[in-house]
Design a protein around this motif. Structure first.
Motif: not given
Lengths: 111, 113
Positions: B88-95, B108-109
């Motif tokens: 499982l591929y994660f994207c994350a975001s921050s300010e 995204s699997w």
């Protein structure tokens, strides 16, 4: 260097009893600390965040965590577990440039 | 809903192939992070971009690459895929960076067969 140790890989509780998830950290600076929860096949959701404003931090869904600098700990608690609390929980430490995740604690809630 | 959008949600591909995973960060967030989560290795940090520039690199294989575009969306390219890349591929975001709260997408699997 910074690091996070979640002291329990798995915690099992009965519904209605307290939950305690333990987290110790190491950081050269005054860190920011977070707890995230991940339900099966879902993304990570922020439970709460410590940024030095108050040592006891209240989060969503009845969770809270206490920052203890002398013990370098940031343990997560909930007074009464609910079946929906069954999930994996991650403790995260952050300084100005880097995030470090703990290995995670899986919580099982027994009916 | 975190505001971070990832596509595709599921992907099945064969070994040796190449895939691209796409991420749209929350509105206003300049940092994008990519993570890989698998049963045997847990959550692994891959790479971080800030306003189009690479800022930190983790356990990212040479077969993998990423970029952040001027509109701040990001893509993770995985090539010469192996069975072990299934995750499982994660994207994350921050300010910004560091102490800012990061918000995760749903992931995204990827299944490599």
């Amino acid at each position: 260097a910074q690091s996070v140790t979640q002291l329990d890989s798995h915690v099992s509780v009965s519904e209605g009893t307290p939950v305690l998830l333990r987290c110790n950290y190491s950081s050269s600076y005054s860190p920011s600390l977070f707890w995230y929860v991940q339900h099966p096949n879902k993304g990570l959701q922020l439970l709460l965040k410590y940024t030095s404003a108050a040592t006891l931090v209240k989060g969503i869904n009845g969770f809270e965590a206490e920052f203890k600098k002398s013990e370098t700990s940031f343990h997560l608690t909930k007074p009464s577990a609910h079946m929906s609390d069954a999930a994996e929980y991650f403790c995260v430490v952050s300084d100005d440039y880097k995030l470090s995740f703990g290995a995670g604690t899986t919580v099982t809630v027994r009916a | 809903d975190s505001g971070v959008t990832q596509t595709p949600k599921h992907l099945i591909t064969a070994t040796g192939q190449r895939v691209t995973l796409r991420c749209s960060p929350r509105s206003g967030d300049l940092s994008v992070y990519w993570y890989q989560q698998s049963l045997d290795q847990g959550l692994q940090f891959l790479i971080q971009y800030y306003n189009g520039e690479e800022r930190a690199k983790g356990n990212i294989l040479e077969r993998f690459s990423a970029q952040q575009f001027p509109d701040l969306h990001s893509e993770l390219n995985l090539s010469s895929l192996e069975l072990g890349d299934s995750a499982l591929y994660f994207c994350a975001s921050s300010e910004g960076q560091g102490r800012n709260t990061i918000y995760f997408g749903e992931g995204s699997w990827l299944t490599v067969v």
